[in-house]
Design a protein around this motif. Structure first.
Motif, mmCIF file in Angstrom:
data_model
loop_
_atom_site.group_PDB
_atom_site.id
_atom_site.type_symbol
_atom_site.label_atom_id
_atom_site.label_comp_id
_atom_site.label_asym_id
_atom_site.label_seq_id
_atom_site.Cartn_x
_atom_site.Cartn_y
_atom_site.Cartn_z
ATOM 1 N N GLN A 28 -3.413 2.032 -4.006
ATOM 2 C CA GLN A 28 -2.021 2.326 -4.312
ATOM 3 C C GLN A 28 -1.778 2.088 -5.791
ATOM 4 O OE1 GLN A 28 0.269 -0.191 -1.664
ATOM 5 N NE2 GLN A 28 0.291 1.398 -0.116
ATOM 6 N N THR A 60 1.629 1.949 -6.675
ATOM 7 C CA THR A 60 3.015 1.477 -6.671
ATOM 8 C C THR A 60 3.050 -0.012 -7.021
ATOM 9 O OG1 THR A 60 2.868 1.000 -4.309
ATOM 10 C CG2 THR A 60 3.735 3.158 -4.933
ATOM 11 N N GLU A 61 4.169 -0.444 -7.562
ATOM 12 C CA GLU A 61 4.308 -1.856 -7.934
ATOM 13 C C GLU A 61 4.324 -2.766 -6.714
ATOM 14 O OE1 GLU A 61 4.095 -3.286 -10.931
ATOM 15 O OE2 GLU A 61 3.685 -1.274 -11.687
ATOM 16 N N ASN A 62 4.950 -2.300 -5.618
ATOM 17 C CA ASN A 62 5.048 -3.104 -4.398
ATOM 18 C C ASN A 62 4.232 -2.464 -3.287
ATOM 19 O OD1 ASN A 62 6.971 -4.993 -5.487
ATOM 20 N ND2 ASN A 62 8.488 -3.349 -5.340
ATOM 21 N N LEU A 63 3.739 -3.292 -2.380
ATOM 22 C CA LEU A 63 2.985 -2.797 -1.229
ATOM 23 C C LEU A 63 3.850 -1.823 -0.441
ATOM 24 C CD1 LEU A 63 0.498 -2.924 0.616
ATOM 25 C CD2 LEU A 63 1.549 -4.881 1.746
ATOM 26 N N SER A 64 3.273 -0.689 -0.083
ATOM 27 C CA SER A 64 4.001 0.344 0.640
ATOM 28 C C SER A 64 3.149 0.838 1.801
ATOM 29 C CB SER A 64 4.308 1.514 -0.300
ATOM 30 O OG SER A 64 4.741 2.634 0.433
ATOM 31 N N PHE A 65 3.795 1.139 2.920
ATOM 32 C CA PHE A 65 3.101 1.734 4.056
ATOM 33 C C PHE A 65 3.420 3.221 4.188
ATOM 34 C CE2 PHE A 65 2.782 -2.743 5.168
ATOM 35 C CZ PHE A 65 1.437 -2.812 5.494
ATOM 36 N N ALA A 66 4.047 3.800 3.180
ATOM 37 C CA ALA A 66 4.326 5.234 3.183
ATOM 38 C C ALA A 66 3.043 5.983 2.830
ATOM 39 C CB ALA A 66 5.424 5.563 2.180
ATOM 40 N N ARG A 67 2.710 7.011 3.590
ATOM 41 C CA ARG A 67 1.470 7.763 3.373
ATOM 42 C C ARG A 67 1.370 8.300 1.947
ATOM 43 N NH1 ARG A 67 -2.475 9.121 1.733
ATOM 44 N NH2 ARG A 67 -3.762 10.881 2.306
ATOM 45 N N LYS A 68 2.481 8.723 1.380
ATOM 46 C CA LYS A 68 2.461 9.303 0.036
ATOM 47 C C LYS A 68 2.001 8.305 -1.023
ATOM 48 C CE LYS A 68 7.320 8.342 -0.995
ATOM 49 N NZ LYS A 68 7.069 7.338 -1.998
ATOM 50 N N ASP A 69 2.053 7.007 -0.706
ATOM 51 C CA ASP A 69 1.668 5.974 -1.666
ATOM 52 C C ASP A 69 0.212 5.531 -1.531
ATOM 53 O OD1 ASP A 69 4.225 5.973 -2.751
ATOM 54 O OD2 ASP A 69 4.934 4.457 -1.336
ATOM 55 N N TRP A 70 -0.527 6.120 -0.596
ATOM 56 C CA TRP A 70 -1.926 5.756 -0.371
ATOM 57 C C TRP A 70 -2.826 6.881 -0.875
ATOM 58 C CZ3 TRP A 70 -3.558 2.044 3.816
ATOM 59 C CH2 TRP A 70 -2.516 1.190 4.171
#
Length: 176
Positions: free
Chosen positions: A118, A120-130
């Motif tokens: 990722q 992104t600055e923060n952990l994300s579980f959104a597919r677009k961020d992986w």
């Protein structure tokens, strides 16, 4: 005579220690091995500066449709893998976010094992961020992700992943 008794006692003591430390289960079967997996991630190119975090993921079912990328399909999410390393050894017995408690990993077939990252600055579980940077392939076949099969009470090894940031694998649906 005193020396002979001392030698016999020493010999009996040594024999006793040999039996004590060599016979752990006698004729009982060995306890079953914990089921799980381990392997190594090898990086063949420089890490991009944009990467903020990196994880090993295991999905039970293939990622064919966007709806396949769900928390219910995600069976393993490692703790963060150190950034900038040339290689990283992993094991399902290590602590992870999913499952939350270390221990045996369930036996079964797992369709997608990969290194994801990722930016992104923060952990994300959104597919677009992986972003998938490396995939487990069966030996000799890099045309599709390999299926990791864990038989009952078996710990499998050599679930290895090669990461080339300059030549990433195809992205699952709805990927970047």
């Amino acid at each position: 005579m005193h020396n002979l008794k001392l030698k016999i006692l020493n010999l009996l003591g040594i024999i006793g220690l040999v039996f004590l430390f060599s016979c752990d289960y006698g004729i009982e079967p060995l306890p079953p091995e914990s089921s799980g997996f381990s392997g190594r991630i090898n990086y063949t190119s420089e890490w991009p500066d944009s990467v903020k975090r990196s994880f090993l993921v295991v999905f039970e079912n293939p990622l064919i449709e966007p709806d396949d990328f769900t928390i219910n399909n995600l069976k393993y999410l490692s703790r963060e893998i150190p950034l900038g390393v040339q290689s990283h050894n992993f094991s399902s017995l290590d602590s992870a976010y999913i499952p939350p408690d270390p221990g045996p990993f369930p036996s079964g077939s797992y369709a997608f094992v990969a290194l994801v990252q990722q930016s992104t600055e923060n952990l994300s579980f959104a597919r677009k961020d992986w972003f998938v940077s490396g995939v487990y392939y069966e030996i000799g076949d890099t045309t599709k992700p390999g299926t990791m099969v864990i038989p009952e009470s078996t710990f499998i090894r050599n679930i290895n992943i090669k990461v080339d940031f300059n030549n990433p694998p195809p992205q699952p649906p709805t990927g970047n």
